[in-house]
Enzyme design. Sequence first.
Site, PDB file in Angstrom:
ATOM      1  N   ALA A  97       0.987  -1.201  -0.086  1.00  0.00           N
ATOM      2  CA  ALA A  97      -0.030  -0.057   0.063  1.00  0.00           C
ATOM      3  C   ALA A  97       0.840   1.171  -0.020  1.00  0.00           C
ATOM      4  O   ALA A  97       2.049   1.078   0.317  1.00  0.00           O
ATOM      5  CB  ALA A  97      -0.767  -0.084   1.300  1.00  0.00           C
ATOM      6  N   GLU A 135      -0.611  -9.245  -0.414  1.00  0.00           N
ATOM      7  CA  GLU A 135      -2.107  -9.537  -0.045  1.00  0.00           C
ATOM      8  C   GLU A 135      -2.898  -9.415  -1.240  1.00  0.00           C
ATOM      9  O   GLU A 135      -3.721 -10.442  -1.338  1.00  0.00           O
ATOM     10  CB  GLU A 135      -2.638  -8.685   1.189  1.00  0.00           C
ATOM     11  N   GLU A 175       5.272  -5.107   6.985  1.00  0.00           N
ATOM     12  CA  GLU A 175       4.587  -4.032   7.701  1.00  0.00           C
ATOM     13  C   GLU A 175       5.144  -3.652   9.160  1.00  0.00           C
ATOM     14  O   GLU A 175       5.230  -2.753   9.551  1.00  0.00           O
ATOM     15  CB  GLU A 175       3.101  -4.372   8.015  1.00  0.00           C
TER      16      GLU A 175
HETATM   17  N1  DAK Z   1       4.645   3.155  -0.632  1.00  0.00           N
HETATM   18  C1  DAK Z   1       5.084   4.349  -1.271  1.00  0.00           C
HETATM   19  N2  DAK Z   1       6.363   4.547  -2.202  1.00  0.00           N
HETATM   20  C2  DAK Z   1       6.888   3.433  -2.268  1.00  0.00           C
HETATM   21  C3  DAK Z   1       6.573   2.091  -1.720  1.00  0.00           C
HETATM   22  C4  DAK Z   1       5.391   2.120  -1.013  1.00  0.00           C
HETATM   23  N3  DAK Z   1       4.694   1.011  -0.319  1.00  0.00           N
HETATM   24  N4  DAK Z   1       7.732   1.206  -2.088  1.00  0.00           N
HETATM   25  C5  DAK Z   1       8.517   1.966  -2.836  1.00  0.00           C
HETATM   26  N5  DAK Z   1       8.044   3.279  -2.705  1.00  0.00           N
HETATM   27  C6  DAK Z   1       8.756   4.598  -3.661  1.00  0.00           C
HETATM   28  C7  DAK Z   1       9.788   5.053  -2.838  1.00  0.00           C
HETATM   29  O1  DAK Z   1       9.585   5.732  -2.011  1.00  0.00           O
HETATM   30  C8  DAK Z   1      10.710   5.298  -4.036  1.00  0.00           C
HETATM   31  O2  DAK Z   1      10.198   6.614  -4.352  1.00  0.00           O
HETATM   32  P1  DAK Z   1      11.144   8.025  -4.486  1.00  0.00           P
HETATM   33  O3  DAK Z   1      11.875   8.043  -3.130  1.00  0.00           O
HETATM   34  O4  DAK Z   1      11.935   7.644  -5.649  1.00  0.00           O
HETATM   35  O5  DAK Z   1      10.016   8.938  -4.767  1.00  0.00           O
HETATM   36  C9  DAK Z   1      10.368   4.414  -5.040  1.00  0.00           C
HETATM   37  O6  DAK Z   1       9.161   3.828  -4.937  1.00  0.00           O
HETATM   38  C10 DAK Z   1      11.527   3.386  -5.217  1.00  0.00           C
HETATM   39  O7  DAK Z   1      11.770   2.631  -4.070  1.00  0.00           O
HETATM   40  P2  DAK Z   1      13.131   2.551  -3.504  1.00  0.00           P
HETATM   41  O8  DAK Z   1      14.063   3.770  -3.845  1.00  0.00           O
HETATM   42  O9  DAK Z   1      12.943   2.356  -1.872  1.00  0.00           O
HETATM   43  O10 DAK Z   1      13.878   1.436  -4.458  1.00  0.00           O
HETATM   44  P3  DAK Z   1      14.693   0.262  -3.787  1.00  0.00           P
HETATM   45  O11 DAK Z   1      14.983  -0.636  -4.647  1.00  0.00           O
HETATM   46  O12 DAK Z   1      15.947   0.923  -2.795  1.00  0.00           O
HETATM   47  O13 DAK Z   1      13.873  -0.459  -2.333  1.00  0.00           O
HETATM   48  C11 DAK Z   1      11.879  -1.684  -1.621  1.00  0.00           C
HETATM   49  C12 DAK Z   1      12.693  -1.267  -2.953  1.00  0.00           C
HETATM   50  C13 DAK Z   1      10.437  -2.485  -2.205  1.00  0.00           C
HETATM   51  C14 DAK Z   1      12.726  -2.795  -0.787  1.00  0.00           C
HETATM   52  C15 DAK Z   1      11.540  -0.571  -0.987  1.00  0.00           C
HETATM   53  O14 DAK Z   1      11.027   0.312  -1.806  1.00  0.00           O
HETATM   54  C16 DAK Z   1      10.493  -0.672   0.243  1.00  0.00           C
HETATM   55  O15 DAK Z   1      11.102  -1.292   1.302  1.00  0.00           O
HETATM   56  N6  DAK Z   1       9.262  -0.439   0.163  1.00  0.00           N
HETATM   57  C17 DAK Z   1       8.365  -0.408   1.126  1.00  0.00           C
HETATM   58  C18 DAK Z   1       7.947  -1.917   1.314  1.00  0.00           C
HETATM   59  C19 DAK Z   1       6.814  -2.023   2.267  1.00  0.00           C
HETATM   60  O16 DAK Z   1       7.073  -1.695   3.478  1.00  0.00           O
HETATM   61  N7  DAK Z   1       5.452  -2.434   2.123  1.00  0.00           N
HETATM   62  C20 DAK Z   1       4.520  -2.317   2.973  1.00  0.00           C
HETATM   63  C21 DAK Z   1       3.701  -1.200   3.121  1.00  0.00           C
HETATM   64  S1  DAK Z   1       2.274  -1.225   4.071  1.00  0.00           S
HETATM   65  C22 DAK Z   1      -5.323  -1.740   3.754  1.00  0.00           C
HETATM   66  C23 DAK Z   1      -4.955  -2.786   3.046  1.00  0.00           C
HETATM   67  C24 DAK Z   1      -3.422  -3.076   3.087  1.00  0.00           C
HETATM   68  C25 DAK Z   1      -2.682  -2.101   3.600  1.00  0.00           C
HETATM   69  C26 DAK Z   1      -2.978  -1.305   4.377  1.00  0.00           C
HETATM   70  C27 DAK Z   1      -4.320  -0.764   4.273  1.00  0.00           C
HETATM   71  N8  DAK Z   1      -6.602  -1.480   4.052  1.00  0.00           N
HETATM   72  C28 DAK Z   1      -7.501  -2.384   3.264  1.00  0.00           C
HETATM   73  C29 DAK Z   1      -7.155  -0.235   4.282  1.00  0.00           C
HETATM   74  C30 DAK Z   1      -1.088  -2.686   3.297  1.00  0.00           C
HETATM   75  C31 DAK Z   1      -0.195  -1.859   4.070  1.00  0.00           C
HETATM   76  C32 DAK Z   1       1.257  -2.139   3.469  1.00  0.00           C
HETATM   77  O17 DAK Z   1       1.525  -2.770   2.418  1.00  0.00           O
END
Ligand code: DAK
Length: 258
Positions: free
Chosen positions: A66, A112, A132
């Site tokens: 997300a 998911e 998360e």
């Molecule tokens: N959200 C927003 N931006 C993201 C992102 C994300 N989840 N993942 C990556 N990006 C963006 C980065 O901010 C970056 O943007 P800029 O800085 O260039 O503007 C760009 O994508 C490239 O990412 P990186 O520079 O970080 O690239 P790397 O290759 O170094 O790293 C990575 C890739 C995937 C390991 C890293 O980006 C990362 O850790 N991303 C976050 C992964 C994460 O934590 N995912 C879980 C998010 S929480 C709901 C249902 C579901 C959910 C919530 C509510 N409801 C039904 C209400 C789910 C929640 C989640 O998924």
Amino acid sequence: MTYEFILAEKPGHGVGLIRLNRPKALNALSPDLMAELGAALKAFDADPEVGCILLTGNERAFAAGADIKAMAHAGAVEMLKNDLISVWETIHHITKPVIAAVSGFCLGGGCELAMSCDLIVASESAQFGQPEINLGIIPGFGGTQRLTHAIGKGLAMEMVLADRRLSAEEAQAYGLVNHIFPVETYLDEATKLAAKIAGQAPLAVRLAKEAVNKAFELSLREGLQHERRLFQMLFATADQKEGMAAFVAKRPAHWTGQ
Ligand code: DAK
């Protein structure tokens, strides 16, 4: 219909293809993207030319979760009031099979979303995770439930508590992924599988999907009863008559979806 954050097309053979299309943000699932995805899923579900839906991202990312930036400042009341869940849940109400074609990052809400599909075809570079916990939250769209059903408690716990990632090979070994193909061909192979499903009798496909999904919700006894009713119901369809007549006559069946 044109979309801003996804691409939707019909490549033929009854396949409805949806591509998540925010490549710069690794296909982070923003509310706007999810609204478009919900609309596209519903449109393909209602489209008689489509028999199977294929959901994909790009080679680098299916979806990295997300959109963290969109929810960083949200409060609990806002999360509740915005009714974000119902948009995400659209995928659970789709009657046609949905295949996820996954390459690269498949994390958090991305994982998911893939698990909410009916099958997963992965590229060799696919990486599955529920990170998360690193953000101070837990999975919010089935990551603690579907993952545990699919791969068992111990490994699900490790993924949810310690951000253990699964490679495509591991995900296949644990039953999360149906097939793995090279990055260059995974989408073609997933499209072939979608076309094969789209070529089957539509009502039988629909009820088969429903019956298998009930196995997660009902007791064995209730599930068997439900399956029997659906099985009997299919004997009221023209396609059952056609399928069996075609077998006896040693010719291909021509489905009408009736
Ligand atoms: N959200 C927003 N931006 C993201 C992102 C994300 N989840 N993942 C990556 N990006 C963006 C980065 O901010 C970056 O943007 P800029 O800085 O260039 O503007 C760009 O994508 C490239 O990412 P990186 O520079 O970080 O690239 P790397 O290759 O170094 O790293 C990575 C890739 C995937 C390991 C890293 O980006 C990362 O850790 N991303 C976050 C992964 C994460 O934590 N995912 C879980 C998010 S929480 C709901 C249902 C579901 C959910 C919530 C509510 N409801 C039904 C209400 C789910 C929640 C989640 O998924």
